[in-house]
Motif scaffolding. Sequence first.
Motif, mmCIF file in Angstrom:
data_model
loop_
_atom_site.group_PDB
_atom_site.id
_atom_site.type_symbol
_atom_site.label_atom_id
_atom_site.label_comp_id
_atom_site.label_asym_id
_atom_site.label_seq_id
_atom_site.Cartn_x
_atom_site.Cartn_y
_atom_site.Cartn_z
ATOM 1 N N LEU A 116 121.469 51.091 135.500
ATOM 2 C CA LEU A 116 122.926 51.071 135.493
ATOM 3 C C LEU A 116 123.459 50.830 134.082
ATOM 4 C CD1 LEU A 116 123.597 48.805 138.622
ATOM 5 C CD2 LEU A 116 123.718 51.303 138.519
ATOM 6 N N ASP A 117 124.597 51.465 133.767
ATOM 7 C CA ASP A 117 125.236 51.220 132.467
ATOM 8 C C ASP A 117 125.529 49.735 132.294
ATOM 9 O OD1 ASP A 117 125.149 53.903 131.940
ATOM 10 O OD2 ASP A 117 127.245 54.290 132.483
ATOM 11 N N GLU A 118 125.916 49.084 133.379
ATOM 12 C CA GLU A 118 126.206 47.644 133.331
ATOM 13 C C GLU A 118 124.980 46.851 132.903
ATOM 14 O OE1 GLU A 118 127.790 44.114 136.380
ATOM 15 O OE2 GLU A 118 127.268 46.111 137.145
ATOM 16 N N GLU B 200 122.369 48.040 131.113
ATOM 17 C CA GLU B 200 122.086 48.327 129.703
ATOM 18 C C GLU B 200 122.971 47.484 128.789
ATOM 19 O OE1 GLU B 200 122.296 52.465 128.856
ATOM 20 O OE2 GLU B 200 120.533 52.971 130.049
ATOM 21 N N ARG B 201 124.223 47.355 129.151
ATOM 22 C CA ARG B 201 125.118 46.503 128.364
ATOM 23 C C ARG B 201 124.672 45.054 128.430
ATOM 24 N NH1 ARG B 201 128.436 43.076 129.742
ATOM 25 N NH2 ARG B 201 128.445 43.733 131.933
ATOM 26 N N TRP B 202 124.275 44.613 129.631
ATOM 27 C CA TRP B 202 123.819 43.232 129.807
ATOM 28 C C TRP B 202 122.574 42.963 128.964
ATOM 29 C CZ3 TRP B 202 119.226 41.270 131.766
ATOM 30 C CH2 TRP B 202 119.208 39.894 132.051
ATOM 31 N N GLN C 48 121.528 45.404 139.724
ATOM 32 C CA GLN C 48 122.098 44.644 138.612
ATOM 33 C C GLN C 48 121.083 43.698 137.988
ATOM 34 O OE1 GLN C 48 125.572 43.158 140.949
ATOM 35 N NE2 GLN C 48 126.733 43.684 139.116
#
Length: 316
Positions: free
Chosen positions: A2-4, A6-8, A189
């Motif tokens: 998830l993009d979320e 990768e940001r995390w 997540q």
Amino acid sequence: MLDEVERWLADRSWSAADRPLDQLLDRKRAAGTTVSVVLPALDEEATVGEIVGVIRRDLIDGLPVPLVDELVVVDSGSTDRTAEVAAAAGARVVHRDAILPRIPALPGKGEVLWRSLLATTGDVVCFVDADLRDFSASFVSGIVGPLLTDPQVQFVKAMYDRPLADAPGQGGRVTELVARPLLNLHWPQLAGFVQPLGGEYAVRRSLLERLPFPVGYGVELGLLVDALHTVGLDALAQVDVGVRLHRHQDGRALGRMAAAIYRTAQVRLSRAHLVRPELTQFERGPDGFVPRTYAVDTEERPPMTEIKEYAGRRVA
């Protein structure tokens, strides 16, 4: 991924070296945050003394402000000299059965961690397994660091290499075969956690006391999933502390661990029908293979805030 996530990974994954000890002591002094370190121990006389000694030497004694305010070994029924060795090295040793005696203790690591909340007082509780070898104080300072420097972070897991014998990166077999697939499929997540089942993590007490604790091997996965749903991904983090050396379980023990972890996940996926909480394994006997059936951990302890002794202590 998830993009979320990768940001995390970019925002919430650090190295222990990112936060020098002097910086942590300054932040701790300014905020007045207290830190408790808990070692759950069962027959760990060979390693528990060194771990306690390193924490005392590097994080308590001789510092202008101790990073660790409370160092507790919770003995869950050792038959060796674990308690004596830990006490001689400088830990406060508490037997599992002496904590909350009103509720009979169940076997399992999660049971010990749950009860340790009543045996400690720190604003931050840091769990460290008692079977680690070549222990470094960065296992503690690394994962406590984000909680002292970032008020948004509430739960920090250690990440590390886990060699198996001479093979680098081959430890953590239950993680790779069970936990990681479960997390990627059902809680994507959490796919960014390198060591979701690792026993080294630090958590704000204000979060821990609101979470249920599976009593056995499922405790690490259960706490991580419940923390995600309670405070969200941005409140979770991980810190690289290098290499983790410890005693490895045999294949049958890993099977029992895997079954408990799977059931812990299933409880969180559905509170309705559950799989049969038993696992049959086979051992070769003189007349061939013999089945052995084991119960899978099924008990969970409620959030500590629901326990009257804990609530009474907070009022007092």
